[in-house]
Design an enzyme around this catalytic site. Structure first.
Site, PDB file in Angstrom:
ATOM      1  CD  GLU A   1      -2.210 -35.179  32.466  1.00  0.00           C
ATOM      2  OE1 GLU A   1      -3.446 -35.199  32.372  1.00  0.00           O
ATOM      3  OE2 GLU A   1      -1.475 -34.890  31.518  1.00  0.00           O
TER       4      GLU A   1
ATOM      5  CG  HIS B   1      -7.426 -27.221  31.498  1.00  0.00           C
ATOM      6  ND1 HIS B   1      -6.436 -26.647  32.264  1.00  0.00           N
ATOM      7  CD2 HIS B   1      -7.004 -28.476  31.214  1.00  0.00           C
ATOM      8  CE1 HIS B   1      -5.460 -27.517  32.428  1.00  0.00           C
ATOM      9  NE2 HIS B   1      -5.768 -28.638  31.798  1.00  0.00           N
TER      10      HIS B   1
ATOM     11  NE  ARG C   1      -7.983 -31.454  33.398  1.00  0.00           N
ATOM     12  CZ  ARG C   1      -7.740 -31.938  32.220  1.00  0.00           C
ATOM     13  NH1 ARG C   1      -8.681 -31.997  31.318  1.00  0.00           N
ATOM     14  NH2 ARG C   1      -6.526 -32.341  31.920  1.00  0.00           N
TER      15      ARG C   1
ATOM     16  CG  HIS D   1      -9.881 -28.487  28.347  1.00  0.00           C
ATOM     17  ND1 HIS D   1      -8.921 -28.079  27.437  1.00  0.00           N
ATOM     18  CD2 HIS D   1      -9.498 -29.728  28.759  1.00  0.00           C
ATOM     19  CE1 HIS D   1      -8.013 -29.029  27.310  1.00  0.00           C
ATOM     20  NE2 HIS D   1      -8.347 -30.048  28.085  1.00  0.00           N
TER      21      HIS D   1
ATOM     22  NE  ARG E   1     -11.204 -34.425  29.529  1.00  0.00           N
ATOM     23  CZ  ARG E   1      -9.981 -34.248  29.019  1.00  0.00           C
ATOM     24  NH1 ARG E   1      -9.408 -35.213  28.342  1.00  0.00           N
ATOM     25  NH2 ARG E   1      -9.352 -33.104  29.170  1.00  0.00           N
TER      26      ARG E   1
HETATM   27  C1  LIG Z   1      -5.454 -27.808  24.035  1.00  0.00           C
HETATM   28  C2  LIG Z   1      -5.998 -29.174  24.320  1.00  0.00           C
HETATM   29  C3  LIG Z   1      -5.241 -30.092  25.036  1.00  0.00           C
HETATM   30  C4  LIG Z   1      -5.737 -31.366  25.312  1.00  0.00           C
HETATM   31  N1  LIG Z   1      -4.940 -32.272  25.973  1.00  0.00           N
HETATM   32  C5  LIG Z   1      -5.382 -33.545  26.124  1.00  0.00           C
HETATM   33  C6  LIG Z   1      -4.523 -34.545  26.657  1.00  0.00           C
HETATM   34  O1  LIG Z   1      -3.373 -34.298  26.991  1.00  0.00           O
HETATM   35  N2  LIG Z   1      -5.016 -35.813  26.777  1.00  0.00           N
HETATM   36  C7  LIG Z   1      -6.288 -36.156  26.403  1.00  0.00           C
HETATM   37  O2  LIG Z   1      -6.678 -37.324  26.533  1.00  0.00           O
HETATM   38  N3  LIG Z   1      -7.115 -35.209  25.885  1.00  0.00           N
HETATM   39  C8  LIG Z   1      -6.686 -33.938  25.718  1.00  0.00           C
HETATM   40  N4  LIG Z   1      -7.516 -32.999  25.158  1.00  0.00           N
HETATM   41  C9  LIG Z   1      -8.852 -33.411  24.696  1.00  0.00           C
HETATM   42  C10 LIG Z   1      -8.699 -34.227  23.410  1.00  0.00           C
HETATM   43  O3  LIG Z   1      -7.713 -33.644  22.601  1.00  0.00           O
HETATM   44  C11 LIG Z   1      -9.993 -34.294  22.636  1.00  0.00           C
HETATM   45  O4  LIG Z   1     -11.066 -34.622  23.456  1.00  0.00           O
HETATM   46  C12 LIG Z   1      -9.922 -35.374  21.558  1.00  0.00           C
HETATM   47  O5  LIG Z   1      -8.771 -35.170  20.804  1.00  0.00           O
HETATM   48  C13 LIG Z   1     -11.142 -35.355  20.673  1.00  0.00           C
HETATM   49  O6  LIG Z   1     -10.900 -36.198  19.580  1.00  0.00           O
HETATM   50  P1  LIG Z   1     -12.016 -36.378  18.481  1.00  0.00           P
HETATM   51  O7  LIG Z   1     -11.447 -37.298  17.446  1.00  0.00           O
HETATM   52  O8  LIG Z   1     -13.294 -36.749  19.106  1.00  0.00           O
HETATM   53  O9  LIG Z   1     -12.242 -34.905  17.872  1.00  0.00           O
HETATM   54  P2  LIG Z   1     -11.198 -33.913  17.201  1.00  0.00           P
HETATM   55  O10 LIG Z   1      -9.824 -34.356  17.394  1.00  0.00           O
HETATM   56  O11 LIG Z   1     -11.549 -32.549  17.618  1.00  0.00           O
HETATM   57  O12 LIG Z   1     -11.545 -34.059  15.632  1.00  0.00           O
HETATM   58  C14 LIG Z   1     -12.739 -33.521  15.112  1.00  0.00           C
HETATM   59  C15 LIG Z   1     -12.702 -33.648  13.592  1.00  0.00           C
HETATM   60  O13 LIG Z   1     -13.981 -33.339  13.061  1.00  0.00           O
HETATM   61  C16 LIG Z   1     -13.844 -32.420  11.990  1.00  0.00           C
HETATM   62  N5  LIG Z   1     -15.119 -31.716  11.850  1.00  0.00           N
HETATM   63  C17 LIG Z   1     -15.788 -30.969  12.760  1.00  0.00           C
HETATM   64  N6  LIG Z   1     -16.948 -30.525  12.241  1.00  0.00           N
HETATM   65  C18 LIG Z   1     -17.019 -31.017  10.973  1.00  0.00           C
HETATM   66  C19 LIG Z   1     -17.975 -30.932   9.918  1.00  0.00           C
HETATM   67  N7  LIG Z   1     -19.129 -30.234  10.026  1.00  0.00           N
HETATM   68  N8  LIG Z   1     -17.705 -31.562   8.751  1.00  0.00           N
HETATM   69  C20 LIG Z   1     -16.548 -32.248   8.577  1.00  0.00           C
HETATM   70  N9  LIG Z   1     -15.608 -32.366   9.532  1.00  0.00           N
HETATM   71  C21 LIG Z   1     -15.857 -31.771  10.713  1.00  0.00           C
HETATM   72  C22 LIG Z   1     -12.645 -31.585  12.389  1.00  0.00           C
HETATM   73  O14 LIG Z   1     -12.117 -30.889  11.280  1.00  0.00           O
HETATM   74  C23 LIG Z   1     -11.728 -32.695  12.924  1.00  0.00           C
HETATM   75  O15 LIG Z   1     -11.130 -33.376  11.842  1.00  0.00           O
HETATM   76  C24 LIG Z   1      -7.044 -31.719  24.878  1.00  0.00           C
HETATM   77  C25 LIG Z   1      -7.805 -30.798  24.160  1.00  0.00           C
HETATM   78  C26 LIG Z   1      -7.292 -29.541  23.875  1.00  0.00           C
HETATM   79  C27 LIG Z   1      -8.131 -28.577  23.097  1.00  0.00           C
END
Ligand SMILES: Cc1cc2nc3c(=O)[nH]c(=O)nc-3n(C[C@H](O)[C@H](O)[C@H](O)COP(=O)(O)OP(=O)(O)OC[C@H]3O[C@@H](n4cnc5c(N)ncnc54)[C@H](O)[C@@H]3O)c2cc1C
Length: 534
Positions: A116, A244, A291, A353, A388
């Site tokens: 990447e 992105h 990016r 993104h 990032r």
């Molecule tokens: C389309 C896309 C592709 C991506 N591709 C990549 C990749 O290939 N590699 C990589 O490293 N990163 C990638 N990313 C970034 C990565 O996916 C995210 O940064 C990472 O998954 C975030 O994880 P997290 O556990 O912090 O939050 P999330 O996975 O977003 O989880 C958040 C959680 O909090 C909950 N929540 C939110 N607000 C509340 C509330 N008020 N009360 C209760 N629950 C709540 C949600 O329901 C969810 O369960 C991508 C992101 C996107 C959108």
């Protein structure tokens, strides 16, 4: 009212990993909540490109160097070192061994490492282009085996419970701020409960949905950031929102991500009339430049020539069979909206993104509020600096999810662990007298206003004038929303709107305050130029 040792808000990769670590001790009680009806639903679920492992000719020093270079001078070296040294082993232990996730292998049975942007080595592990989905299925599947984890869906955290704010004792005003759980809205029963906890972990993910064009799903509206801000936590780097470069630009599938891995496998950006242009912006990296550089290059081509999008050509660089094997979801989604990526280029535009800033935390995920942790995208470990590096965020969620669990485990074992407040110490949520139901159409209209303000005035190219205008309009909307919030019965949508406007203001104010272009924060009126603008 519920009581628990640890309340985790959010079940994406960060929250799920912390829950797994804590659940290893059968005496530990953990409540894991998500506002979504399906515990898999999160930004994590949609990750396509993959997660960083250790490539064949790779080592921690090389990865640290790549992270720091992409971060445009603002990445914290110690955070990069932690990720690079601990991440690849944790990936094996938690995702492969415990979660049973089968990353892609080649015909010789060796791991197939992807490439990447801005990575000096092939080191990205993936499951086709559905890596996040595979990870979330694995993690949530394992979590269900632990009886000491109570997983609650459709449970939206409204606000953190903090002292001195919620304390009945006036002398608490002289103590540092501490967290004791959260008020949680039960979307099914339409009621608000106090969930009291010795430790609380925010794992609520990103903020992409405050922008009109985004790759993020609807839940990414910054709830955790807003709650932490209201509670008085330190927030840093909020101006660094990563756009992105390549989201699909076809009606009916706007914002669908076309992974950077497509360029990693040879895909080339072209103007609509077929001219490659990235060499003009980054002679060294071309289409695989960081990016921020690629996104601004596309923006510049679109602005200068009046294009509504640019094109991404992978058909000329991979065979149809390879494309379908490596990118089955992207192929299917593009096909659904009439683009055959094995034969023709894909129309793409930049979209919000990833949030590089967040609630400031230390190497264990501890925030500036006692007993409150933040992990994953809602937090700022300093790793991502001003931009990032691709595929670092899933790994950051894994590493800091694990670290926060370890830290809480050791603190819960100590004699002086924090006391969980009693029922009478924390006031119940009072909705008496509220008769008005919130109108979903009104909430959606206000959300769209926020998204348009953020896209036009706080987007890829910023100026003091545009940012001041955004702040004026957002302040007005925030006043209106607060009045509405105080008079109306709670709903998940209303909670999200209140948080979204607060987060939008945090980002706009940080962007106006920082007059220096760096990484993904680009000021056309920059006082000091960053080292790689356009
Ligand atoms: C389309 C896309 C592709 C991506 N591709 C990549 C990749 O290939 N590699 C990589 O490293 N990163 C990638 N990313 C970034 C990565 O996916 C995210 O940064 C990472 O998954 C975030 O994880 P997290 O556990 O912090 O939050 P999330 O996975 O977003 O989880 C958040 C959680 O909090 C909950 N929540 C939110 N607000 C509340 C509330 N008020 N009360 C209760 N629950 C709540 C949600 O329901 C969810 O369960 C991508 C992101 C996107 C959108």
């Amino acid at each position: 009212m519920k009581k628990t040792d640890v309340l985790i808000i959010g079940s994406g990769i960060a929250g799920a990993t912390a829950a797994l670590k804590l659940a290893e001790n059968p005496h530990r009680r953990i409540i894991l909540i998500t506002r979504a009806a399906d515990p898999h639903e999160s930004n994590s679920r949609y990750a396509q490109g993959g997660i960083i492992g250790r490539g064949v000719d790779d080592n921690a020093d090389l990865l640290v160097a790549d992270i720091l270079a992409a971060g445009a001078g603002a990445s914290l070296p110690s955070a990069a070192r932690i990720l690079a040294e601990e991440g690849p082993d944790l990936l094996q232990q938690i995702l492969v061994k415990l979660g049973g996730i089968k990353f892609d292998h080649n015909e010789d049975g060796e791991i197939e490492y992807g490439q990447e942007g801005a990575h000096s080595r092939r080191r990205i592990l993936h499951v086709g282009d559905g890596t996040g989905n595979a990870i979330m299925s694995g993690l949530i599947g394992v979590l269900k085996n632990y009886p000491n984890v109570e997983l609650l869906t459709e449970a939206t955290a409204v606000d953190l419970i903090t002292y001195p704010h919620h304390s009945p004792n006036p002398l608490a005003a002289y103590d540092p701020i501490s967290c004791h759980g959260a008020y949680v809205f039960d979307n099914k029963g339409k009621s608000i409960h106090r969930t009291l906890a010795a430790f609380t972990i925010l794992a609520t993910g990103g903020i992409g949905r405050i922008f009109r064009n985004t790759t993020n799903p609807p839940g990414a509206r910054g709830d955790g950031l807003a709650m932490a801000s209201r509670a008085g936590a330190r927030i840093v780097n909020a101006e660094y929102v990563q756009f992105h470069p390549t989201a699909l630009s076809v009606p009916g599938a706007e914002g669908f991500l076309i992974s950077e891995a497509v360029r990693g496998e040879g895909g080339v950006l072209l103007t609509p009339d077929g001219r490659p242009f990235m060499e003009n912006y980054s002679a060294e990296w071309k289409d695989l430049a960081p990016r921020d550089v690629v996104a601004r290059a596309i923006h510049s081509e679109m602005e200068t020539h009046g294009y509504s999008h640019v094109m991404l050509d992978v058909a000329s660089h991979m065979t149809a069979i390879k494309i379908k094997n490596r990118f089955p979801n992207i192929y299917a989604e593009c096909k659904r909206v009439g683009v055959d990526i094995t034969r023709e280029p894909i129309p793409v535009v930049p979209a919000a993104h990833y949030f590089c800033g967040g609630v400031a935390v230390d190497e264990w995920g501890r925030t500036s509020i006692q007993n409150l942790y933040a992990i994953g995208e809602v937090s700022c470990t300093g790793l991502h600096g001003a931009n990032r590096l691709a595929s670092t965020s899933l790994l950051e969620g894994l590493v800091w999810g694990n670290r926060s669990g370890n830290d809480i485990n050791s603190r819960l074992s100590l004699d002086h662990k924090p006391l969980i407040p009693g029922r009478d110490d924390i006031p119940a949520w009072d909705e008496s007298g509220l008769t008005k139901d919130s109108d979903p159409a009104l909430i959606q209209g206000d959300m769209q206003t926020i998204q348009n303000i953020m896209w036009h005035y706080v987007g890829l190219m910023r100026s003091g004038e545009l940012l001041s205008r955004a702040i004026r309009e957002l302040r007005h909307l925030q006043n209106e929303t607060e009045t509405f919030y105080r008079r109306t019965k709670l709903s998940d949508g209303l909670i999200g709107l209140r948080n979204a406007v607060e987060v939008a203001l945090i980002v706009a104010q940080a962007a106006r305050h920082n007059r220096q272009s760096r990484g993904c924060h680009y000021r056309v009126d920059s006082v000091v130029g960053g080292d790689r603008l356009l």
